[in-house]
Design an enzyme around this catalytic site. Structure first.
Site, PDB file in Angstrom:
ATOM      1  N   ASP A  42       0.722  -1.085  -0.019  1.00  0.00           N
ATOM      2  CA  ASP A  42       0.002   0.040  -0.016  1.00  0.00           C
ATOM      3  C   ASP A  42       0.866   1.309  -0.095  1.00  0.00           C
ATOM      4  O   ASP A  42       2.035   1.127   0.396  1.00  0.00           O
ATOM      5  CB  ASP A  42      -0.821   0.024   1.413  1.00  0.00           C
ATOM      6  CG  ASP A  42      -2.166  -0.386   1.178  1.00  0.00           C
ATOM      7  OD1 ASP A  42      -2.473  -0.843   0.181  1.00  0.00           O
ATOM      8  OD2 ASP A  42      -2.955  -0.234   2.129  1.00  0.00           O
ATOM      9  N   LYS A  64      -4.201   3.313  -3.791  1.00  0.00           N
ATOM     10  CA  LYS A  64      -5.815   3.630  -4.125  1.00  0.00           C
ATOM     11  C   LYS A  64      -6.058   4.927  -4.091  1.00  0.00           C
ATOM     12  O   LYS A  64      -6.822   5.377  -3.425  1.00  0.00           O
ATOM     13  CB  LYS A  64      -6.433   2.976  -2.976  1.00  0.00           C
ATOM     14  CG  LYS A  64      -6.748   1.253  -3.171  1.00  0.00           C
ATOM     15  CD  LYS A  64      -7.829   0.762  -2.227  1.00  0.00           C
ATOM     16  CE  LYS A  64      -7.058   0.533  -0.795  1.00  0.00           C
ATOM     17  NZ  LYS A  64      -7.850   0.252   0.106  1.00  0.00           N
ATOM     18  N   MET A 179      -7.572   9.555   9.545  1.00  0.00           N
ATOM     19  CA  MET A 179      -7.837  10.162   8.275  1.00  0.00           C
ATOM     20  C   MET A 179      -8.957  11.401   8.595  1.00  0.00           C
ATOM     21  O   MET A 179     -10.020  11.623   7.985  1.00  0.00           O
ATOM     22  CB  MET A 179      -8.902   9.126   7.248  1.00  0.00           C
ATOM     23  CG  MET A 179      -8.118   8.061   6.909  1.00  0.00           C
ATOM     24  SD  MET A 179      -9.274   6.623   6.127  1.00  0.00           S
ATOM     25  CE  MET A 179      -9.798   5.686   7.721  1.00  0.00           C
TER      26      MET A 179
HETATM   27  N1  SAH Z   1      -4.286   0.666   8.872  1.00  0.00           N
HETATM   28  C1  SAH Z   1      -3.721   1.896   9.370  1.00  0.00           C
HETATM   29  C2  SAH Z   1      -4.821   3.011   8.992  1.00  0.00           C
HETATM   30  C3  SAH Z   1      -5.075   3.187   7.602  1.00  0.00           C
HETATM   31  S1  SAH Z   1      -6.088   4.739   7.714  1.00  0.00           S
HETATM   32  C4  SAH Z   1      -3.084   1.796  10.909  1.00  0.00           C
HETATM   33  O1  SAH Z   1      -3.702   0.860  11.346  1.00  0.00           O
HETATM   34  O2  SAH Z   1      -2.429   2.722  11.150  1.00  0.00           O
HETATM   35  C5  SAH Z   1      -4.934   5.890   7.030  1.00  0.00           C
HETATM   36  C6  SAH Z   1      -5.026   7.057   8.290  1.00  0.00           C
HETATM   37  O3  SAH Z   1      -3.942   6.455   9.271  1.00  0.00           O
HETATM   38  C7  SAH Z   1      -4.202   8.279   8.041  1.00  0.00           C
HETATM   39  O4  SAH Z   1      -5.206   9.092   7.421  1.00  0.00           O
HETATM   40  C8  SAH Z   1      -3.741   8.781   9.329  1.00  0.00           C
HETATM   41  O5  SAH Z   1      -4.745   9.341   9.759  1.00  0.00           O
HETATM   42  C9  SAH Z   1      -3.348   7.468   9.841  1.00  0.00           C
HETATM   43  N2  SAH Z   1      -1.934   7.364   9.750  1.00  0.00           N
HETATM   44  C10 SAH Z   1      -1.077   6.317   9.166  1.00  0.00           C
HETATM   45  N3  SAH Z   1       0.231   6.596   9.175  1.00  0.00           N
HETATM   46  C11 SAH Z   1       0.289   7.743   9.995  1.00  0.00           C
HETATM   47  C12 SAH Z   1       1.595   8.394  10.023  1.00  0.00           C
HETATM   48  N4  SAH Z   1       2.765   7.982  10.003  1.00  0.00           N
HETATM   49  N5  SAH Z   1       1.159   9.406  11.118  1.00  0.00           N
HETATM   50  C13 SAH Z   1       0.101   9.979  11.397  1.00  0.00           C
HETATM   51  N6  SAH Z   1      -1.072   9.426  10.879  1.00  0.00           N
HETATM   52  C14 SAH Z   1      -0.909   8.221  10.339  1.00  0.00           C
END
Ligand code: SAH
Length: 513
Positions: A42, A64, A179
Site C-alpha cells: 500500500d 488506492k 483520516m
Molecule cells: N491501517 C492503518 C490506518 C489506515 S487509515 C493503521 O492501522 O495505522 C490511514 C490513516 O492512518 C491516515 O489518514 C492517518 O490518519 C493515519 N496514519 C497512518 N500513518 C500515519 C503516520 N505515520 N502518522 C500519522 N498518521 C498516520
C-alpha cells in the site's frame, strides 16, 4: 523460517507494516516478507521494508488514489485471489495494522470465500505509534480510562455518517481520529455542537515516527485554524481529550538531538545503508549519496600467495570491517575457515573491526584505545616486541604508509597486502545540490579519505563552504583529505567509528541553542 504454507497451495499473509518507521514492523511481519513470492503493498507501507524481499519476489505497488497506476479495492481483492490461486505465498503489506481502518477484514473475507488460507499479522497502528512518539499518553490512569478509534473519513460525506456525535461528544476518555484532516473542521464543529467543551485539549500528530514528525496542540475550538496556519498535512492522527494536553517532557522522540536533522552519508552503498539505519534510530533523516564502491583484490596472485603462508606470520593486522568481511568472503570461497589463523596473533584497529572479527569467531589479541593507524602502530609496538617479527597488513590499497613506517622502525618485517580498493561511483548530483542550495541539509559526513575525494569530484567545494551545511569527519586521516581540498571542518569524531561520529554529531546538536 517458520512459514506454514500448505503444499502446492497458495497462502496470503495480511501483514501490518507498522506506522511508518521501517523497524516498527513485527518480527513475524519481517519473517513472512522474507518468504514471500509476491508482495502487494500500500501507499502507507514504508517501501524500505522491501529490503526484506527475496531477490526473486514479485513486488507490486497498489496505491488506492485516483489517477493512472491506481487500484480499486475490487482489483486488489482479485489480485490476491489470483496470485494465491496460482500457488504463491503472497504478502499483502498494509500501513499500520491491516485491519484497523485498513480494509484487511474485507480482504480476509474474500480469501475465506475463495477457500484460500490466510494469516493476519498484526501491526503497530498509527494511533498508538503517533501518540507514543509524541508523548501523548492515551490511557494515563490520571485522566483517561478509555480510548476510542474513529474514522474521520466519513465526516466528508456527512449524510451517511454512522458516527453518533451526541454519544461521542460525551465520551469520557481519549478520542482518536484516523483520516481526520480533510474533515477536521466538521469533526470539531460536530463535537462542539453536541456539547463538548470548546476548550477540550486537541492535538494533531503528522508523519508520526518519521524524522519530519510534527505535533500541533490547541483546543477543540482552535485546532483546525492552527493546523491550517502551520500547514499540517496528512497522514495525521487527531487526538481529542485530556491526553492531548501533551507534556513536552514526554516527547522523547522529537527531543532527540538529531531529530529531523538531514545528514548526508557518503560511504559505499553497503556502508551507507548501515550508517543510515543508525541515523534513523537516532531520529535523524539520512540522505544516501554513495561515492565509492569497494572492489575486492582477493584474486590477485599476491593475495593468493599470501594466503598460502598465513601461518608464517606472527601478527596479522586488520584496519577495517570491510577488510575483515572481504577476507572471510574469500576464505569461504576457497572452502577455508578461521583455522588459517591458528598460530597467528591478530590486531584490529578499533571496536568495529574487532566486532567483525568476533562475528567470524576470532577474538583479536590487540585493539588500541584510540582507533587510528598511527595509534595502532604505536600501541602495538609498546604491547609486543616486534623486532624481527613477521607482520601482515590486510587493508585497503589506499591506506597510508604511516603504519608501515612505524612497524618497520620497530624492526618488524612487514608485508602490506591490499585486500580491497575503493573506486569512485557517480551519483546523481542534481537533487543533493538543490537541497544544499536550499539549505535543507544539516550535515555532510565523511568516513574515509577516498569518500572525500570521490565526493568532491562530483560536488563543488565552494557549494559547501559558502552554505550553511556543516561537515563532519570520522577522524584525522579523513580530515587531512578534507583540508587538502580546502573544506572547513566543523566536527571531528573523538572515537573514529560510525558510532563515534554519530555521538559527536549528537553532542554538537545538543550544545546548539
Ligand atoms: N491501517 C492503518 C490506518 C489506515 S487509515 C493503521 O492501522 O495505522 C490511514 C490513516 O492512518 C491516515 O489518514 C492517518 O490518519 C493515519 N496514519 C497512518 N500513518 C500515519 C503516520 N505515520 N502518522 C500519522 N498518521 C498516520
Amino acid at each position: 523460517m517458520n512459514i506454514e504454507k500448505p503444499k502446492n497451495k497458495g497462502m496470503v499473509y495480511l501483514v501490518g507494516a507498522g506506522p511508518g518507521r521501517a523497524d516498527l514492523i513485527t518480527v513475524r511481519g519481517a519473517e513472512v516478507l522474507k518468504a514471500a513470492d509476491c508482495i502487494i503493498y500500500d501507499k502507507l507501507a514504508n517501501p524500505a521494508l522491501l529490503t526484506y524481499a527475496g531477490a526473486d519476489a514479485e513486488i507490486m505497488h497498489v496505491p488506492k488514489r485516483i489517477g493512472t497506476g491506481s487500484f480499486t479495492q475490487d482489483q486488489i481483492n482479485k489480485l490476491l485471489v489470483e496470485k494465491a490461486s496460482s500457488g504463491k505465498t503472497v504478502v499483502r503489506l498494509k500501513g499500520g495494522d491491516p485491519c484497523i481502518f485498513g480494509r484487511g477484514s474485507e480482504e480476509a473475507r474474500i480469501l475465506a470465500e475463495a477457500d484460500i488460507d490466510f494469516e493476519i499479522v498484526p501491526g503497530v497502528t498509527a494511533a498508538i505509534a503517533a501518540a507514543e512518539y509524541a508523548g501523548v499518553m492515551l490511557t494515563d490512569r490520571n485522566y483517561s480510562s478509555q480510548v476510542a478509534f474513529i474514522t474521520g473519513h466519513e465526516a466528508d460525506s456527512k449524510q451517511q455518517s454512522s458516527i453518533d456525535w451526541s454519544v461521542l461528544a460525551k465520551f469520557p476518555g481519549s478520542i482518536v481520529f484516523y483520516m481526520g484532516m480533510g474533515g477536521l473542521q466538521f469533526i470539531t464543529d460536530q463535537l462542539i455542537k453536541n456539547g463538548m467543551d470548546i476548550n477540550t485539549p486537541a492535538a494533531v500528530i503528522a508523519d508520526a515516527t518519521f524524522p519530519n514528525q510534527r505535533i500541533t496542540t490547541s483546543t477543540l475550538g482552535l485546532i483546525t485554524d492552527k493546523c491550517k496556519q502551520e500547514n499540517i498535512a496528512p497522514p495525521a492522527i487527531v487526538v481529542i481529550g485530556a491526553a492531548a494536553f501533551s507534556d513536552t517532557k514526554l516527547n522523547w522522540f522529537m527531543k532527540k538531538p538529531l531529530f529531523g536533522k538531514s545528514i548526508v552519508v557518503t560511504r559505499d552503498h553497503h556502508g551507507n545503508a548501515d550508517f543510515a539505519a543508525k541515523i534513523i534510530q537516532r531520529a535523524g533523516n539520512p540522505i544516501e549519496f554513495p561515492t565509492i564502491k569497494l572492489k575486492p583484490l582477493t584474486n590477485t596472485n599476491e593475495f593468493l600467495h599470501t594466503l598460502e603462508k598465513l601461518s608464517k606470520y606472527d601478527w596479522i593486522i586488520f584496519t577495517s570491517t570491510n577488510g575483515v568481511c572481504i577476507f572471510f568472503d574469500c576464505l569461504r570461497d576457497l572452502a577455508k575457515d578461521a583455522r588459517v589463523f591458528a598460530s597467528t596473533k591478530i590486531a584490529a584497529i578499533g571496536s568495529r573491526t574487532a566486532n567483525s572479527l568476533n562475528d567470524f569467531g576470532i577474538k583479536p589479541d590487540f585493539v588500541p584505545d584510540v582507533f587510528t593507524g598511527k595509534e595502532l602502530g604505536n600501541q602495538l609496538i609498546s604491547h609486543a616486541n616486534l623486532q624481527g617479527k613477521k607482520v601482515l597488513l590486510l587493508r585497503s590499497q589506499l591506506a597510508s604508509v604511516e603504519l608501515i613506517d612505524l612497524l618497520h622502525r620497530a624492526g618488524a618485517d612487514v608485508d602490506n597486502v591490499p585486500i580491497y580498493t575503493a573506486v569512485t561511483t557517480r551519483s546523481d548530483c542534481g537533487p543533493l545540490t538543490k537541497q544544499i542550495v536550499e539549505g535543507q541539509i544539516d550535515w555532510l559526513t565523511f568516513a574515509s579519505p577516498s569518500a572525500v575525494t570521490a565526493f568532491f569530484e562530483q560536488i563543488k567545494p565552494d557549494l559547501i563552504n559558502s552554505g550553511n551545511v556543516k561537515v563532519a569527519s570520522i577522524g584525522p586521516v579523513t580530515s587531512e583529505q578534507l583540508k587538502k581540498i580546502g573544506i572547513k571542518i566543523d566536527l571531528q569524531a573523538d572515537e573514529h567509528t560510525i558510532d563515534g561520529l554519530l555521538d559527536a554529531l549528537e553532542e554538537s546538536e545538543k550544545h546548539k541553542t
